[in-house]
Motif scaffolding. Sequence first.
Motif, PDB file in Angstrom:
ATOM      1  N   ALA A 316      -4.115  36.079  16.665  1.00  0.00           N
ATOM      2  CA  ALA A 316      -3.331  35.333  15.676  1.00  0.00           C
ATOM      3  C   ALA A 316      -4.216  34.495  14.761  1.00  0.00           C
ATOM      4  CB  ALA A 316      -2.316  34.445  16.393  1.00  0.00           C
ATOM      5  N   LEU A 317      -5.174  33.790  15.333  1.00  0.00           N
ATOM      6  CA  LEU A 317      -6.045  32.960  14.510  1.00  0.00           C
ATOM      7  C   LEU A 317      -6.915  33.821  13.604  1.00  0.00           C
ATOM      8  CD1 LEU A 317      -7.039  30.197  13.672  1.00  0.00           C
ATOM      9  CD2 LEU A 317      -8.573  30.190  15.654  1.00  0.00           C
ATOM     10  N   SER A 318      -7.352  34.950  14.098  1.00  0.00           N
ATOM     11  CA  SER A 318      -8.127  35.872  13.261  1.00  0.00           C
ATOM     12  C   SER A 318      -7.279  36.372  12.099  1.00  0.00           C
ATOM     13  CB  SER A 318      -8.621  37.048  14.103  1.00  0.00           C
ATOM     14  OG  SER A 318      -9.496  36.613  15.119  1.00  0.00           O
ATOM     15  N   ALA A 319      -6.024  36.707  12.388  1.00  0.00           N
ATOM     16  CA  ALA A 319      -5.116  37.154  11.324  1.00  0.00           C
ATOM     17  C   ALA A 319      -4.859  36.042  10.318  1.00  0.00           C
ATOM     18  CB  ALA A 319      -3.797  37.635  11.935  1.00  0.00           C
ATOM     19  N   LEU A 320      -4.716  34.812  10.788  1.00  0.00           N
ATOM     20  CA  LEU A 320      -4.496  33.679   9.887  1.00  0.00           C
ATOM     21  C   LEU A 320      -5.681  33.499   8.947  1.00  0.00           C
ATOM     22  CD1 LEU A 320      -2.937  31.137   8.973  1.00  0.00           C
ATOM     23  CD2 LEU A 320      -4.099  29.895  10.829  1.00  0.00           C
ATOM     24  N   LEU A 321      -6.891  33.544   9.482  1.00  0.00           N
ATOM     25  CA  LEU A 321      -8.081  33.381   8.644  1.00  0.00           C
ATOM     26  C   LEU A 321      -8.196  34.516   7.632  1.00  0.00           C
ATOM     27  CD1 LEU A 321     -10.637  32.235  11.382  1.00  0.00           C
ATOM     28  CD2 LEU A 321      -9.464  30.794   9.707  1.00  0.00           C
ATOM     29  N   ASP A 322      -7.923  35.747   8.068  1.00  0.00           N
ATOM     30  CA  ASP A 322      -7.953  36.892   7.147  1.00  0.00           C
ATOM     31  C   ASP A 322      -6.895  36.749   6.067  1.00  0.00           C
ATOM     32  OD1 ASP A 322      -9.975  37.993   8.670  1.00  0.00           O
ATOM     33  OD2 ASP A 322      -8.700  39.490   9.645  1.00  0.00           O
ATOM     34  N   ASP A 323      -5.699  36.380   6.475  1.00  0.00           N
ATOM     35  CA  ASP A 323      -4.565  36.265   5.560  1.00  0.00           C
ATOM     36  C   ASP A 323      -4.832  35.189   4.514  1.00  0.00           C
ATOM     37  OD1 ASP A 323      -2.077  36.716   4.472  1.00  0.00           O
ATOM     38  OD2 ASP A 323      -0.961  35.723   6.087  1.00  0.00           O
ATOM     39  N   LEU A 324      -5.278  34.031   4.949  1.00  0.00           N
ATOM     40  CA  LEU A 324      -5.595  32.958   4.005  1.00  0.00           C
ATOM     41  C   LEU A 324      -6.687  33.385   3.033  1.00  0.00           C
ATOM     42  CD1 LEU A 324      -5.590  29.868   6.414  1.00  0.00           C
ATOM     43  CD2 LEU A 324      -3.924  30.336   4.611  1.00  0.00           C
ATOM     44  N   SER A 325      -7.689  34.084   3.560  1.00  0.00           N
ATOM     45  CA  SER A 325      -8.787  34.543   2.708  1.00  0.00           C
ATOM     46  C   SER A 325      -8.301  35.559   1.685  1.00  0.00           C
ATOM     47  CB  SER A 325      -9.890  35.140   3.582  1.00  0.00           C
ATOM     48  OG  SER A 325     -10.983  35.550   2.802  1.00  0.00           O
ATOM     49  N   GLU A 326      -7.489  36.517   2.114  1.00  0.00           N
ATOM     50  CA  GLU A 326      -6.979  37.557   1.214  1.00  0.00           C
ATOM     51  C   GLU A 326      -6.095  36.979   0.117  1.00  0.00           C
ATOM     52  OE1 GLU A 326      -5.079  40.109   4.026  1.00  0.00           O
ATOM     53  OE2 GLU A 326      -6.983  40.749   4.930  1.00  0.00           O
ATOM     54  N   ARG A 327      -5.413  35.895   0.418  1.00  0.00           N
ATOM     55  CA  ARG A 327      -4.524  35.264  -0.564  1.00  0.00           C
ATOM     56  C   ARG A 327      -5.255  34.239  -1.437  1.00  0.00           C
ATOM     57  NH1 ARG A 327       1.064  35.776   0.852  1.00  0.00           N
ATOM     58  NH2 ARG A 327       1.239  37.162   2.662  1.00  0.00           N
ATOM     59  N   GLY A 328      -6.539  34.067  -1.215  1.00  0.00           N
ATOM     60  CA  GLY A 328      -7.284  33.073  -1.967  1.00  0.00           C
ATOM     61  C   GLY A 328      -6.947  31.653  -1.576  1.00  0.00           C
ATOM     62  N   MET A 329      -6.441  31.464  -0.347  1.00  0.00           N
ATOM     63  CA  MET A 329      -5.998  30.145   0.097  1.00  0.00           C
ATOM     64  C   MET A 329      -6.971  29.466   1.054  1.00  0.00           C
ATOM     65  SD  MET A 329      -1.962  30.870   0.919  1.00  0.00           S
ATOM     66  CE  MET A 329      -1.785  29.268   1.707  1.00  0.00           C
ATOM     67  N   LEU A 330      -7.928  30.200   1.597  1.00  0.00           N
ATOM     68  CA  LEU A 330      -8.764  29.616   2.643  1.00  0.00           C
ATOM     69  C   LEU A 330      -9.594  28.448   2.109  1.00  0.00           C
ATOM     70  CD1 LEU A 330      -9.551  29.731   5.590  1.00  0.00           C
ATOM     71  CD2 LEU A 330     -11.327  31.392   5.021  1.00  0.00           C
ATOM     72  N   GLU A 331     -10.087  28.556   0.894  1.00  0.00           N
ATOM     73  CA  GLU A 331     -10.917  27.485   0.342  1.00  0.00           C
ATOM     74  C   GLU A 331     -10.151  26.189   0.147  1.00  0.00           C
ATOM     75  OE1 GLU A 331     -12.827  28.743  -3.197  1.00  0.00           O
ATOM     76  OE2 GLU A 331     -14.181  30.153  -2.188  1.00  0.00           O
ATOM     77  N   GLU A 332      -8.821  26.284   0.050  1.00  0.00           N
ATOM     78  CA  GLU A 332      -8.032  25.074  -0.180  1.00  0.00           C
ATOM     79  C   GLU A 332      -7.145  24.706   1.009  1.00  0.00           C
ATOM     80  OE1 GLU A 332      -4.317  27.073  -2.653  1.00  0.00           O
ATOM     81  OE2 GLU A 332      -6.112  26.419  -3.733  1.00  0.00           O
ATOM     82  N   THR A 333      -7.292  25.411   2.120  1.00  0.00           N
ATOM     83  CA  THR A 333      -6.514  25.127   3.325  1.00  0.00           C
ATOM     84  C   THR A 333      -7.461  24.855   4.482  1.00  0.00           C
ATOM     85  OG1 THR A 333      -4.768  26.636   2.576  1.00  0.00           O
ATOM     86  CG2 THR A 333      -4.714  25.942   4.887  1.00  0.00           C
ATOM     87  N   LEU A 334      -7.414  23.658   5.029  1.00  0.00           N
ATOM     88  CA  LEU A 334      -8.233  23.314   6.180  1.00  0.00           C
ATOM     89  C   LEU A 334      -7.502  23.735   7.454  1.00  0.00           C
ATOM     90  CD1 LEU A 334     -10.669  21.889   7.508  1.00  0.00           C
ATOM     91  CD2 LEU A 334      -9.338  19.759   7.399  1.00  0.00           C
ATOM     92  N   VAL A 335      -8.122  24.603   8.222  1.00  0.00           N
ATOM     93  CA  VAL A 335      -7.588  25.001   9.518  1.00  0.00           C
ATOM     94  C   VAL A 335      -8.370  24.246  10.584  1.00  0.00           C
ATOM     95  CG1 VAL A 335      -7.167  26.912  11.120  1.00  0.00           C
ATOM     96  CG2 VAL A 335      -6.962  27.282   8.643  1.00  0.00           C
ATOM     97  N   MET A 336      -7.656  23.531  11.431  1.00  0.00           N
ATOM     98  CA  MET A 336      -8.292  22.681  12.434  1.00  0.00           C
ATOM     99  C   MET A 336      -7.688  22.987  13.800  1.00  0.00           C
ATOM    100  SD  MET A 336      -8.732  18.527  12.264  1.00  0.00           S
ATOM    101  CE  MET A 336      -6.975  18.125  12.360  1.00  0.00           C
ATOM    102  N   VAL A 337      -8.507  23.482  14.723  1.00  0.00           N
ATOM    103  CA  VAL A 337      -8.054  23.799  16.076  1.00  0.00           C
ATOM    104  C   VAL A 337      -8.632  22.756  17.022  1.00  0.00           C
ATOM    105  CG1 VAL A 337      -7.974  25.513  17.914  1.00  0.00           C
ATOM    106  CG2 VAL A 337      -7.994  26.263  15.520  1.00  0.00           C
ATOM    107  N   THR A 338      -7.753  21.954  17.631  1.00  0.00           N
ATOM    108  CA  THR A 338      -8.201  20.903  18.525  1.00  0.00           C
ATOM    109  C   THR A 338      -7.477  21.009  19.868  1.00  0.00           C
ATOM    110  OG1 THR A 338      -6.555  19.201  17.963  1.00  0.00           O
ATOM    111  CG2 THR A 338      -8.484  19.395  16.516  1.00  0.00           C
ATOM    112  N   THR A 339      -7.927  20.196  20.792  1.00  0.00           N
ATOM    113  CA  THR A 339      -7.316  20.127  22.115  1.00  0.00           C
ATOM    114  C   THR A 339      -7.517  18.718  22.649  1.00  0.00           C
ATOM    115  OG1 THR A 339      -7.184  21.298  24.245  1.00  0.00           O
ATOM    116  CG2 THR A 339      -9.390  20.921  23.339  1.00  0.00           C
TER     117      THR A 339
END
Length: 433
Positions: A316-339
């Motif tokens: 899922a996280l791999s798909a999210l990163l790919d999807d954001l990148s393909e849509r040109g959104m990754l540079e403007e969307t911070l993805v933060m995985v914490t615990t």
Amino acid sequence: MRCHGNPFSRRGFLAAGTLGTIGLSLPELLMRQATAEMKQYDFVEAKAKSVIHIFLPGGMAQQESFDPKPYSPLEYRGELKTIKTNTGEVFCESVPQLAKRADKFSIIRSMTHGEAAHERGTHNMFTGYKPSPALQYPSFGSVVSHELGPRNNLPPYICIPNVPTEYAGTGYLPSSYGAFALGSDPSQGNFKVRDLSLASGVDEERFARRKSALEVVNNQFTSAVQADNIEAMNTFYQRAYDMLNTPAAREAFDIEKEDAKLRDRYGRNTAGQRMLMARRLVEAGSRLVTMTYGSWDSHVNMTSSIRSQVPAFDVALSALLDDLSERGMLEETLVMVTTEFGRTPKLNKDAGRDHWPKVFSVLLAGGGIKGGTIYGASDSTAAEPEENPVSPEDLATTMYRLLGIVADKELMAPGGRPIEIVDGGKLIEPLMV
């Protein structure tokens, strides 16, 4: 923004009266004061428009994810092997899809704090503050809502599926900066966001009449009674009307609008559909979306826990990163995985790992973060930081800076006490573009 005196104090009004005699009105005075205060800060350009905060409750093991220790004894390294990433680093074999995309994100291997209890660790990672008996601090989402406000009639702060903890709340900020929670899980076949459709038998014309009538009642009531929860309800009602009146806002919550093949790429499961929904919401305009996945408190049989939970997360996280990148959104969307925290260096008698806040890992991607970087290091058994320790305050300060929020700005707690958004955090500059 630091506060330098109260413009509504007796002295402030006397000054206003004096200035008024030479042609400066009270509104003009207040505007100039606000402008002068704003100029005292070095405002920074935002690199990120939105944040997707993926929280893994219970404490994900650093050894079985992003910080394996293949050369330590078996009772420390565990049963799982390692895998090479596309950047030449080494992850645990549990995340093969993310290993292929390591150039898209960075890993902090030296996160650290001192709270070994679930609630206190969660508080740290949702607020950037140590827990205090004297004050409840606002969560990241509520601060972002307070500072940036709504966009495109979407709530600025949304939780999937529900608000995961009391520490994801507004703290000392007004209730109107709280999260909008979906109320159900987007992976379920009968998924429906609560309160987003008109009641049965209510058409658009009747809806408009009801709204007008309610506004009359509310205006009369709030003029007589002043309370935070009343103002909050008015704010929430208005936001709800805005969403109901804006088709694009309503459609953002309709996961059925997504292409079936894309939903399959994410995975037709909790991890996949929550991450897909998070992408839909930030794309539509939400500022910060928090989602949770899994239960990582693996005191027993760590290997089994990892093998049951990580594959869906990895895909899922791999798909999210790919999807954001393909849509040109990754540079403007911070993805933060914490615990909450990490797990003990040594496996216990039940082949699990116990709570360990001294060192753990966090993933950051997009929104002004460099890809393909490992920051900090733990020691040979993942027991404590060996290089560049990172605190929750540092992480929060960096996140806020990427959003264009000044982390040492002071907000007002009850009683007029100024409290910095983050107290003492440092930017993690080597990770920033």
